[in-house]
Design an enzyme around this catalytic site. Structure first.
Site, PDB file in Angstrom:
ATOM      1  CD  GLU A   1     -28.205  31.470  40.121  1.00  0.00           C
ATOM      2  OE1 GLU A   1     -29.214  31.367  39.417  1.00  0.00           O
ATOM      3  OE2 GLU A   1     -28.240  31.480  41.340  1.00  0.00           O
TER       4      GLU A   1
ATOM      5  CD  GLU B   1     -27.226  36.212  42.786  1.00  0.00           C
ATOM      6  OE1 GLU B   1     -28.406  35.829  42.914  1.00  0.00           O
ATOM      7  OE2 GLU B   1     -26.693  36.361  41.678  1.00  0.00           O
TER       8      GLU B   1
HETATM    9  C1  LIG Z   1     -37.415  32.780  39.760  1.00  0.00           C
HETATM   10  C2  LIG Z   1     -36.043  33.359  39.905  1.00  0.00           C
HETATM   11  C3  LIG Z   1     -35.332  33.421  38.604  1.00  0.00           C
HETATM   12  C4  LIG Z   1     -33.942  32.939  38.796  1.00  0.00           C
HETATM   13  N1  LIG Z   1     -33.096  33.965  39.474  1.00  0.00           N
HETATM   14  C5  LIG Z   1     -32.448  33.742  40.599  1.00  0.00           C
HETATM   15  S1  LIG Z   1     -32.600  32.414  41.394  1.00  0.00           S
HETATM   16  N2  LIG Z   1     -31.505  34.664  40.989  1.00  0.00           N
HETATM   17  C6  LIG Z   1     -30.095  34.342  40.886  1.00  0.00           C
HETATM   18  C7  LIG Z   1     -29.498  35.132  39.731  1.00  0.00           C
HETATM   19  O1  LIG Z   1     -28.088  34.953  39.722  1.00  0.00           O
HETATM   20  C8  LIG Z   1     -29.805  36.614  39.889  1.00  0.00           C
HETATM   21  O2  LIG Z   1     -29.315  37.270  38.746  1.00  0.00           O
HETATM   22  C9  LIG Z   1     -31.307  36.849  40.045  1.00  0.00           C
HETATM   23  O3  LIG Z   1     -31.973  36.435  38.878  1.00  0.00           O
HETATM   24  C10 LIG Z   1     -31.812  36.046  41.255  1.00  0.00           C
HETATM   25  C11 LIG Z   1     -33.269  36.300  41.539  1.00  0.00           C
HETATM   26  O4  LIG Z   1     -33.457  37.676  41.781  1.00  0.00           O
END
Ligand SMILES: CCCCNC(=S)N1C[C@H](O)[C@@H](O)[C@@H](O)[C@H]1CO
EC number: 3.2.1.-
Length: 664
Positions: A196, A274
């Site tokens: 991301e 995801e």
């Molecule tokens: C508030 C969410 C924090 C950001 N994380 C997000 S969007 N996500 C995408 C990320 O790639 C994954 O590792 C996980 O961290 C998942 C949430 O479970």
């Protein structure tokens, strides 16, 4: 056993005809067929239905069980990260043993007939401590993480030069993956570069190109490299030559997001890397859930489009020890010990209604394995177990910090003294007598993350990150001012992941900036593992110990041992060890988690004694008891959970084994 050897084994195991039918190393391939918007596996159309399972949140002894349940659910692939900090605890020191044996996990996946989509980072997010980056990177305080900062890239390069060659033999096109009757092949690691990255402010293309070049150099040209971003991050996260995929959940607009994705990947399979089946939990916030109907409907809509999907998480597991990460949404939000995620397979490895509903959807599109699903694991109730006071944390300071303190005019961070996780004691002395209660605080929100303050061993209260509150202290000239600082887990998501821990600014008492500090990095796990029980050290103060104190009990299990959930009614916040294993943090007062998952393999059966040790950081209940329940409590706070526990059937509670308690 590397795949190449296994492939020889395969030719022994399988009938010759079958071996001849299986593609040999030189014909194995996994590619994007842009002409037909699909993947091709060995030349045949292929779509993966995958689920995320993090080996670093599941003890090795449970891997096979979880993977088989995922396979039975109809998945043909799994997706997981490789946390750099889990494998390189100190610069140049590597650990791939036991529950860190990545190759053994790959092999277990192969044995479960699951393909693999690997995400080696270096940053993984995942609500994991510092998003998987090792905290020793911060020993260079000016480092710019996740950019082309030379110091950062040098560390990344040396890490990947260790990791990627280990993986290379497991690449699908190398033919090294094992395929037996029950076994499937370990899917070609579809390599995800970073994680991301588009959500990270830096958006440093040269960094992304560097990573892609490193992966190409160490893994060759055949591996499909991909990026994953939320819809808002695609602009930065995507990179020429890398296949762009997207993340979104059941409440998002699939059509709109896949249309946006087509701007970056006009042709090739649609991929949601995801698809959120649940969500994470923060201490002090409500337990997150996602409805079965919404999750299954969203999956069906994507499968109808021919998309490949990875469900995040399919099995969440647990943030044992100090491994949880944290977020920052205006305030610092540590992630809970449980990573149940309201996932199809529960934290204890049990199938949920969500699993069966998802399996039904998958079965409409591809074959799902027949045969019964393994039953839920046996559960155990026990207790109450009454713990006894072992001693105040300060009484063990010599054992907890055998090398003695580090001296400095100003307080030093955890990273500066090379303390990665857990706790550090900061000590100074009052330079004059203070008769009137005087304000004590740490400016600029400089407590990272919670400080337990004591004067001459007497607990004064807590100062914590996010809070503006102050304590009011009195003391005599020469009184000891002790501040135990807890690292609650480094930011795993957010704009600045250089989340230093400790006292980042010198505390202020009244008008005085406090200087002349001693820092005691505490090795608590070693003490719990090796030193207890030992002769109780003398408690040098007149009053009974308060604040950070150790409690413990040894106890037998007379009945059959099962998975269980440690329940700590009336306790406040602390850390738990079972037979020396660091089970993780509890924060009963905050919730929403009220119990901690205890896998049965941690417990000794009849004939041996078990030992539970708590470090309670604040207040203990009048009755220092704990219980072991047969169900988790993940969705209540200390004020509400009593009604919940009362709702448990009386016989359930009384069904616990009568305890013949022995022990120290
Ligand atoms: C508030 C969410 C924090 C950001 N994380 C997000 S969007 N996500 C995408 C990320 O790639 C994954 O590792 C996980 O961290 C998942 C949430 O479970």
């Amino acid at each position: 056993m590397a795949p190449k050897k296994l492939s020889c084994l395969r030719s022994l195991l399988l009938p010759l005809s079958l071996t001849l039918l299986l593609p040999q190393a030189d014909t194995r391939s996994f590619v994007v067929d842009r002409g037909h918007d699909r993947f091709l596996l060995d030349g045949a159309p292929f779509r993966y239905v995958s689920g995320s399972l993090h080996y670093f949140r599941v003890p090795r002894v449970l891997w096979a069980d979880r993977l088989l349940k995922m396979r039975w659910s109809g998945l043909n692939a799994i997706q997981f990260y490789v946390p750099w900090n889990y494998h390189e605890p100190q610069p140049g020191v590597y650990n791939f043993n036991g529950s860190r044996d990545l190759i053994a996990f790959l092999n277990e996946a192969a044995l479960a007939n699951l393909l693999v989509i690997l995400r080696p980072g270096p940053y993984i997010c995942a609500e994991w401590e510092m998003g998987g980056l090792p905290s020793w990177l911060l020993r260079k305080p000016e480092i710019h993480l996740r950019t082309s900062d030379p110091d950062f890239l040098a560390a990344v390069d040396s890490w990947f030069k260790v990791l990627l060659p280990k993986i290379y033999p497991w690449l699908y096109h190398n033919g090294g993956n094992i395929i037996s009757i029950q076994l499937g092949s370990t899917f070609p690691p579809l390599w995800q570069v970073e994680n991301e990255y588009g959500s990270y402010r830096a958006c440093d293309f040269s960094y992304m190109r560097h990573l892609a070049g490193l992966f190409r150099a160490l893994l060759g040209e055949k591996i499909l490299l991909f990026t994953t971003d939320g819809p808002e991050g695609l602009k930065c996260g995507s990179l020429r030559g890398l296949y762009t995929t997207v993340d979104f959940g059941p409440a998002d607009n699939m059509t709109k997001i896949f249309t946006l994705l087509r701007k970056y990947e006009p042709h090739g399979p649609l991929v949601n890397s995801e698809y959120y089946t649940g969500w994470l939990d923060y201490w002090g916030q409500n337990h997150s859930t996602r409805s079965v109907s919404a999750v299954t409907k969203g999956l069906e809509n994507m499968l109808k489009l021919g998309a490949s999907v990875n469900m995040y998480m399919f099995h969440g597991g647990t943030n044992f020890g100090y491994w949880n990460g944290a977020d920052k949404k205006g305030r610092f939000l540590p992630i809970t010990t449980s990573y149940d995620y309201d996932a199809p397979i529960s934290e204890a490895g049990d199938p949920t209604p969500k699993l069966f509903a998802l399996r039904d959807v998958i079965s409409k599109f591809q074959e799902v394995p027949l045969g019964p699903l393994p039953p839920p694991s046996p559960k155990m109730m026990l207790g109450p177990v009454t713990l006894h006071l072992v001693g105040h944390l300060l009484a063990f300071l010599d054992l907890l910090c055998p090398r003695g303190p580090i001296h400095s005019i100003l307080p030093m961070t955890f990273e500066a003294v090379k303390q990665d996780h857990g706790f550090m004691l900061y000590r100074t002395y009052m330079t004059h007598t203070i008769f009137e209660p005087t304000p004590f605080w740490v400016p600029n929100n400089g407590v990272h993350d919670r400080a337990y303050v004591m004067v001459d061993g007497v607990f004064q209260g807590v100062v914590e990150r996010n809070m503006r509150d102050k304590l009011f202290l009195t003391g005599k000239l020469g009184s000891k001012l002790d501040i135990l600082v807890e690292n609650m887990g480094r930011l795993s998501f957010g704009s600045n992941s250089s989340d230093f821990k400790g006292l980042l600014k010198p505390p202020i008492l009244g008008q005085t900036i406090l200087t002349q500090w001693m820092m005691f990095p505490l090795k608590i796990d070693n003490l719990v593992k090796w030193w207890f029980p030992l002769q109780l050290p003398k408690w040098p103060y007149p009053q009974a110990p308060s604040g950070p104190t150790f409690y413990s009990k040894t106890f037998p299990i007379l009945g059959s041992v099962g998975d269980t959930f440690l329940y700590l009614p009336g306790w406040t916040k602390g850390q738990v060890w079972i037979n020396g294993f660091n089970l993780g943090r509890y924060w009963t007062k905050q919730g929403p988690q009220q119990t901690l998952y205890v896998p049965r393999f941690l417990l000794f059966p009849r004939g041996a004694l078990n030992k539970i040790t708590l470090l309670e950081l604040e207040d203990v209940p009048l009755q220092p008891q704990v219980q072991f329940l047969d169900k988790p409590i993940l969705n209540s706070t200390s004020t509400l959970h009593r009604t919940h526990i009362n709702s448990l059937s009386a016989d359930t509670l009384s069904a616990s084994e009568p305890m013949e308690l022995s022990g120290h």
